[in-house]
Each structure stands twice: as structure tokens, then as C-alpha cells.
Design a protein around this motif. Structure first.
Motif: not given
Length: 405
Positions: A26-28, A43, A45-46, A99
């Protein structure tokens, strides 16, 4: 960059949610969508992982992703950060690409309502990247991220909110194409060969990727056979018959057995095989005397995919069992034209793969290239379209004429 992309990203379009479990890619895909739309990428996580990594020693556990009683609070805080940023972007007229796993949000409960409220009145389009458990586990193992080792097992359930499912087996370019299509971002047709308005005696259709969207099923089956026989999926020459591809990859000893194994898998893996946009309408508008299917697949595979997509097999149908030389050799299209009793130069071929386009051109046919599996630049077609629903056909006594919608 398409003007319509900028209009969606910066004016009244939707926020795009890219969801999926760890390892789905999903991140890509989210990065590709954000880049294509020129939209901010949020994102989870980011946005939150760097701070949580620093605070982990204060949480009384080895990693914040395995934080016991604190886990619900950490999750709530992480998603609150994302909603807050998305809300602020919405307030200044900017749409984002978000994301995250969104496992609870996509079940339609309070978390989903909170997400919608944070970006109101902007709409939300949900894309769920999904794949087999084996594929996702292998990807997590290959990337070796620390957070994956501490991640609690999450039930792998489908969203209950409206969404576009995108298979994790597809390439990022293929996934992006499907997201763009769902957002209404299709490129205009390019008629380089003066196809529109001309009359042809017949239309000959490739099957996979042209009439039926079987790309994910193809990828899954080839990947499984690749694992079993020890070859890389990247080395596959698509558009050829399975027997020819396996012979090139594995030689004359293992190749036939691998081809049989592939055929068995492909005949059974049809749960998500559907007609491509516009295929049913276009194909059903043609009389039996003016249409044929030309596929590199074996007869059982071809008939299984046609049935799954709700398409009736035409009288004239060329499969791998009917030819000595598959695409890109001209034999398949020459045989189809001969079966219909029509000169190949009077046939209009619809293809999605470079090997198929070369086969049709070598047979002397005019070619329409359809997007979805390959980049337009790789298809040397006379008329290029993103989807078949950009076309209509008109029947007359003299044959078939193609027009643009």
C-alpha cells in the motif's frame, strides 16, 4: 501530468485512502498515486513512527508496536494525527492520499465516521490492496522491518465500506492504472492510424487483459509455478503460449510439466476474473460472422475465464491448441481471419500486449491497443485507448465501423 489530475488533487475531488495489511504494498502504491495526482502523501508510519520510536523506552515494552495495554491508546493517537493533518489540508482546499492499514475504519464503525467527519465535505475514495496470505507473509519476511516483528496478528478481512479492490500481485503501474480509472482519469484515445470511421469486415479480440481482467490471476498462477519450478516471474515472456514460455524458461524436459501445472492453476483461479470496462457491450454488439477471439491460453483456461466474466465463447476462437507458433508469430491471427473467411487486411485486432500487437501487425491487421497491463509506449498500435468503453461499434452491410464515445 494530466490537467484532470491537478483538478482532482487541488480542487473539489476526493481524498484517496490506500489501505491494506502489512506487506500488501500500500505504501508503494500510495506514493505512486500521490505522485500522479501531485497530492500530499499522508503515510501513517511516516507521520507517527519516528516519534514513537523515540518514545518506545517510556512505554514499558521493547517496541511500540507490541505495547500491551497501551496499544489502543497508541493506535488512537496515530490515527488522530492523520485525521488532523487531513482536516487541515481539507480546510485549505487540498486533497491528500492517506496510507494506513485502516483495519477498523474500513469496517464502517465509529472510526470510519470519524475519518469522514475529519475531511467533510470532501468525499473519500477507498482503495484496498489485498493479496494471498502467502504473498503478504513472504513480502514481510523479505523486507525484514523491525515493526513487522512486533506487529500483532490482525484478522485479514475485507472492507465493508465501498471500495476498489486492487490485487497485490499486480505491478505498481497496473495498480495505478486501476486507481486512475476508478477516479475517472482516463487518457484520451490516440488515433495514429486513422482507425476511427474506417470500415472493417471483422474484429479479432485477444482475451486476457483485453476482454477479461485476469491480470491478477495470471500473476498469482505464474508466481506459484515459479516458486515450484524455481524461475523468476520477471523472466516471463507474456503474450506467448505457456508451453513456449516454459520451454524458454525451463527447457524441453521440465517445461511441459510446468505448463500443465500452470494450466491447471489458471483454470481454477477465476474468482476475481471480470470483464474489462466496456468489453461486454462492445463484444456482444458484434455478430458471430464478424468476431473471433485469439488467445495464447489453452482451451480450458480460455473457457473458464470467459465463463467467469460472463462472456459467451464465439464460434471462431483460436487458442494455443490450434497453432504451432503462438504470438508474436502471425499464425494465430492469420488462422482467425481464415476461419472467418476474411482477408487479414480487413480485420481490426484489439490487443493489450506487445507480443499480440506484433502478431497482428505481422498478419497484416490494423490494431487497437488497450491499456491496463502494459504502458501505452510499449504498444505500437494504430489506435490506443485506455478502456474499451471509450469505443462504440456501428454495424452496416459493409462491415464494422469503430467510433469514439
Amino acid at each position: 501530468m494530466h490537467t484532470s489530475c491537478q483538478e482532482i488533487a487541488w480542487n473539489s475531488g476526493p481524498h484517496v485512502v490506500i489501505a491494506g495489511v502489512a506487506g500488501s504494498g500500500k505504501s508503494t502504491l500510495g506514493a505512486a498515486v500521490a505522485r500522479d495526482l501531485a497530492a500530499p502523501l499522508l503515510d501513517l508510519d511516516t507521520l507517527t513512527a519516528p516519534l514513537l520510536d523515540v518514545l518506545s523506552p517510556l512505554l514499558g515494552s521493547g517496541h511500540w508496536n507490541d505495547s500491551g495495554d497501551a496499544a489502543p491508546l497508541i493506535r488512537a493517537g496515530r490515527y488522530a494525527v492523520m485525521r488532523s493533518v487531513a482536516e487541515e489540508l481539507t480546510s485549505v482546499g487540498v486533497r491528500s492520499v492517506m496510507v494506513a492499514p485502516f483495519t477498523r475504519e474500513l469496517q464502517g464503525g465509529d472510526e470510519w465516521a470519524a475519518l469522514l467527519e475529519s475531511v467533510a465535505p470532501a468525499p473519500v475514495v477507498v482503495v484496498h490492496v489485498d493479496g494471498s496470505e502467502a504473498l503478504l507473509a513472504r513480502r514481510r519476511a523479505d523486507r525484514g522491518l523491525d515493526r513487522d516483528r512486533h506487529r500483532a496478528d490482525t484478522p485479514h478481512s475485507s472492507p465493508t465500506v465501498p471500495h476498489l479492490r486492487v490485487d497485490a500481485s499486480l505491478t505498481t503501474a497496473q495498480q495505478l492504472f486501476r486507481v486512475r480509472r476508478a477516479l475517472g482519469l482516463v487518457s484520451p484515445p490516440a488515433d495514429r492510424g486513422g482507425v476511427v470511421g474506417r470500415t472493417f469486415d471483422a474484429m479479432l479480440f485477444d482475451l486476457d487483459g483485453t476482454l477479461v481482467d485476469s491480470t491478477a490471476a495470471v500473476a498469482r498462477c505464474w508466481a506459484q509455478v515459479g516458486d515450484e519450478y524455481g524461475f523468476a516471474v520477471a523472466d516471463i515472456a507474456h503474450g506467448m503460449t505457456a508451453a513456449e514460455s516454459m520451454a524458454l524458461l525451463l527447457g524441453d524436459v521440465e517445461g511441459p510439466a510446468a505448463a500443465l501445472r500452470l494450466g491447471d492453476l489458471e483454470t481454477r483461479d477465476v474468482a476475481d476474473v471480470v470483464p474489462t470496462p466496456g468489453a461486454l457491450e462492445l463484444f456482444s454488439a458484434l455478430p458471430a460472422s464478424r468476431v473471433a477471439i485469439v488467445t495464447s491460453g489453452a482451451p480450458p483456461v480460455a473457457h473458464a475465464r470467459l465463463a467467469a466474466a460472463g462472456l459467451a465463447a464465439p464460434t471462431a476462437m483460436v487458442t494455443s491448441a490450434d497453432v504451432a507458433h503462438g504470438k508474436p508469430d502471425p499464425e494465430p491471427y492469420l488462422l482467425a481471419a481464415r476461419t472467418l473467411g476474411i482477408d487479414p487486411s480487413r480485420c481490426l485486432v484489439v490487443e493489450d500486449a506487445p507480443a499480440g500487437v506484433r502478431s497482428a501487425r505481422a498478419a497484416g491487421c490494423t490494431v487497437i491497443g488497450v491499456g491496463g497491463t502494459h504502458d501505452r509506449a510499449d504498444l505500437d498500435a494504430d489506435l490506443q485507448v485506455d478502456t474499451l468503453d471509450q469505443l462504440t461499434v456501428t454495424l452496416a452491410e459493409g462491415g464494422v465501423t469503430v467510433s469514439l464515445r
